[in-house]
Design an enzyme around this catalytic site. Structure first.
Site, short mmCIF file in Angstrom:
data_model
loop_
_atom_site.label_atom_id
_atom_site.label_comp_id
_atom_site.label_asym_id
_atom_site.label_seq_id
_atom_site.Cartn_x
_atom_site.Cartn_y
_atom_site.Cartn_z
CD GLU A 36 -2.78 1.19 2.44
OE1 GLU A 36 -2.73 0.28 3.29
OE2 GLU A 36 -3.51 2.19 2.53
NE ARG A 262 2.40 -8.70 10.00
CZ ARG A 262 2.39 -7.53 9.32
NH1 ARG A 262 3.32 -6.63 9.54
NH2 ARG A 262 1.45 -7.28 8.45
CE LYS A 272 2.82 0.18 5.40
NZ LYS A 272 2.36 -0.08 4.04
P1 ATP Z 1 2.73 -2.48 8.22
O1 ATP Z 1 1.98 -3.41 9.13
O2 ATP Z 1 4.16 -2.37 8.49
O3 ATP Z 1 2.08 -1.14 8.10
P2 ATP Z 1 1.42 -3.51 5.93
O4 ATP Z 1 1.15 -4.96 5.99
O5 ATP Z 1 0.28 -2.62 6.21
O6 ATP Z 1 2.68 -3.18 6.81
P3 ATP Z 1 1.54 -3.38 3.11
O7 ATP Z 1 2.02 -2.28 2.27
O8 ATP Z 1 0.10 -3.69 3.11
O9 ATP Z 1 2.04 -3.08 4.56
O10 ATP Z 1 2.38 -4.69 2.83
C1 ATP Z 1 2.72 -5.17 1.56
C2 ATP Z 1 3.02 -6.63 1.64
O11 ATP Z 1 4.11 -6.87 2.53
C3 ATP Z 1 1.85 -7.40 2.17
O12 ATP Z 1 1.69 -8.59 1.42
C4 ATP Z 1 2.22 -7.70 3.59
O13 ATP Z 1 1.62 -8.86 4.05
C5 ATP Z 1 3.75 -7.82 3.50
N1 ATP Z 1 4.37 -7.51 4.78
C6 ATP Z 1 4.22 -6.38 5.51
N2 ATP Z 1 4.90 -6.46 6.67
C7 ATP Z 1 5.52 -7.67 6.66
C8 ATP Z 1 6.36 -8.36 7.59
N3 ATP Z 1 6.72 -7.80 8.74
N4 ATP Z 1 6.80 -9.59 7.25
C9 ATP Z 1 6.45 -10.15 6.08
N5 ATP Z 1 5.65 -9.56 5.18
C10 ATP Z 1 5.18 -8.34 5.45
MG MG Z 2 -1.47 -3.48 4.87
#
Ligand code: ATP
Ligand code: MG
Length: 559
Positions: A36, A262, A272
């Site tokens: 995102e 994760r 984030k």
């Molecule tokens: P955050 O929780 O840090 O804000 P998010 O999941 O909201 O991260 P996205 O931009 O939606 O961030 O993530 C993009 C991709 O990266 C998604 O498929 C998500 O599952 C994966 N992802 C995000 N954080 C992790 C993590 N700590 N380990 C593995 N994959 C991750």
């Molecule tokens: Mg997300």
């Protein structure tokens, strides 16, 4: 397929291999990385990038980059560009397949209309609070909205008015009509569209309604022909909805969602939102602060992308959440840099040493090995002269036992040069502080000359005072002083490490570093790996310590 194939490394690769063998999806493997654009990428994302792009590579498939840009309030092109840069930096290529969920808004709208026509979606006019109350809890079933029985015509009319901009935010939402009594809360008529009178960074003010992640994601996957949609464990309970939507929208490609744990790292926070808080509250300098786990931060710190890839490969993927020691990441950084970083000498806390019997004005160019791990990297000439700097810590007036460095009367070897002996200590008359020490050098002990049979136990690094360049060096430690900053719900701000950065000015580095540019990495002998910081200019060198060496000297010190 032959059975000489190596066993799959993890459960996801096992599923993909099996699907390919069974010719599910016609034997095609197509993944995507779906960030995102509401922040910068961190090392957790790197795990997902390595997994998605890695699987595509290993199975002769493709991997798309897809921006999941369904929430215009928080998203920005600035993030889109930096995410692209980070993915490329990590070493992956989406070729011509960079997509945006917003590219599908028109088609997604049509799928929503299809669901309404089939009686599988309705416009609800309860308030957000009411919707929450009606949803029920984990132990109690939900209650059906009084608007659930609206006619198809009324729903179509209201939904088109939502789109056209005739509705206030929160007045209506479009919901799937599934089952308010489902034990899975995600199936209790989840929201598919919301009214949002917010311009979007790509579609401008074309839309007054935006699809939810839950609606947009499965359909975007399917539209792109994604075979295996890999996501993190928190989406496990959303999978029945993912499947329901693909079925009810009669999608040609039924992508398969697979969840994995994760990545969490010790001594840091990863979300984030929290990273943004750290920046906005001034605990760090920005998204590229070298103490952050963002890819920008790690890049500025000097982490090679190869080390991050090797780390991600090593930790693998599992079904259970865990926390990985940040030391393990540092291990891969050291290992990678050990193989390819040029060695140089740099004195971080200089002490002036005058070699009283070395001829005034004489300069020798001494050959020094650039990387003992890689002879192809060759050697360079290091200037040696009458005055050199050594590390303050490499001299002790009152040395402990087994201190094999410089001390009054004691000898030490200057790396690539001569054995020297301390003969005098010069102090500042007022403060008593040591200002310089006087030594004699033994001309018979030149390194590599073959003439020096004499050995001493200690070898230290140095730079020639007249030739050295001045530099600033920034030493980093963990941002948090405890492994789990959020243990038991504690506020991570209370455990910020007050000494997470130390700036050393007036460091003296070898002249070979003249002209080094931001991003270049070196090993400072005996000290660690360092990277030229983006604050460097032609006049002023600034280095970040990427990672320290495991220092056997430090151990002796503590005894
Ligand atoms: P955050 O929780 O840090 O804000 P998010 O999941 O909201 O991260 P996205 O931009 O939606 O961030 O993530 C993009 C991709 O990266 C998604 O498929 C998500 O599952 C994966 N992802 C995000 N954080 C992790 C993590 N700590 N380990 C593995 N994959 C991750
Ligand atoms: Mg997300």
């Amino acid at each position: 397929m032959s059975n000489s194939q190596p066993a799959p490394k993890d459960f996801i690769r096992a599923i993909v291999a099996q699907d390919r063998e069974a010719r599910k999806f016609n034997g095609v493997v197509h993944t995507r990385f779906p960030p995102e654009p509401n922040g910068y990428l961190h090392i957790g994302h790197a795990k997902s990038i390595c997994l998605n792009f890695g699987i595509a590579q290993e199975f002769s498939g493709l991997c798309n980059l897809r921006f999941d840009d369904t929430n215009p309030a928080k998203e920005d092109v600035e993030y889109v560009e930096s995410i692209q840069e980070d993915v490329r930096w990590l070493g992956f290529d989406w070729q011509d397949r960079c997509f945006f969920a917003s590219d599908y808004f028109e088609r997604l709208y049509e799928y929503a209309v299809l669901l309404i026509r089939k009686g599988k979606a309705y416009v609800d006019s309860l308030t957000a609070d009411e919707i929450r109350t009606y949803r029920g809890t984990l132990t109690e079933p939900g209650k059906e909205s009084p608007y659930r029985t609206r006619s198809v015509e009324e729903n179509l009319d209201l939904f088109s008015r939502m789109r056209a901009g005739g509705c206030e935010e929160g007045a209506h939402v479009l919901r799937a009509k599934i089952d308010m009594a489902s034990p899975n809360i995600n199936l209790r008529d989840p929201t598919l569209y919301r009214v949002r009178r917010v311009p979007h960074h790509r579609t401008g003010s074309d839309w007054n309604i935006y699809p939810t992640y839950d609606f947009a994601h499965p359909l975007s996957d399917s539209l792109e022909g994604i075979t295996h949609s890999l996501c993190t464990l928190e989406f496990e309970d959303h999978r029945p909805l993912y499947d329901w939507l693909l079925d009810e929208c009669e999608m040609a490609c039924h992508s398969q969602q697979i969840e994995f744990a994760r990545l969490n790292l010790t001594h840091t926070v990863m979300s984030k939102r929290k990273l943004l808080e750290l920046i906005e509250e001034g605990h760090v300098s920005g998204w590229d602060d070298p103490r952050l786990p963002t890819l920008m931060g790690l890049r500025r710190r000097g982490y090679p992308p190869e080390a991050i890839r090797r780390f991600c490969e090593h930790i693998g993927v599992a079904k259970r959440d865990g926390v990985v020691e940040v030391n393990l990441l540092e291990h891969f950084v050291r290992e990678t840099l050990n193989a390819n970083a040029q060695r140089v000498m740099a004195v971080l806390r200089p002490l002036r040493v005058v070699l009283t019997n070395y001829p005034e004005g004489q300069v020798e160019e001494l050959p020094a090995v650039n990387n003992p791990e890689d002879p192809a990297m060759g050697s360079r000439a290091v200037p040696f002269s009458r005055v050199v700097y050594i590390e303050r810590d490499d001299f002790r007036e009152d040395p402990p036992k087994k201190y094999f460095r410089l001390a009054p009367g004691q000898e030490v070897r200057l790396r690539y040069a001569y054995i020297i002996q301390c003969v005098n200590v010069i102090r500042d008359e007022q403060t008593g502080e040591i200002v310089e020490i006087h030594c004699t050098y033994d001309p018979e002990t030149k390194s590599g000359s073959g003439q020096s049979a004499r050995k001493v136990k200690g070898t230290i690094h140095w730079v020639s005072a007249t030739h050295a360049l001045e530099a600033e060096v920034r030493l980093f430690d963990h941002l948090f002083s405890v492994p789990d900053p959020e243990k038991d719900g504690r506020d991570y701000r209370t455990v910020l490490n007050p000494n997470s950065v130390e700036r050393l000015r007036g460091c003296q580095v070898e002249p070979a570093l003249q002209g080094a540019v931001a991003g270049q990495r070196f090993q400072f002998e005996r000290q660690g790996y360092f990277c030229v910081d983006s604050d460097s200019t032609g006049q002023r060198l600034v280095f970040n310590r990427t990672v320290a060496l495991r220092d056997s000297w430090a151990k002796i010190e503590k005894k």
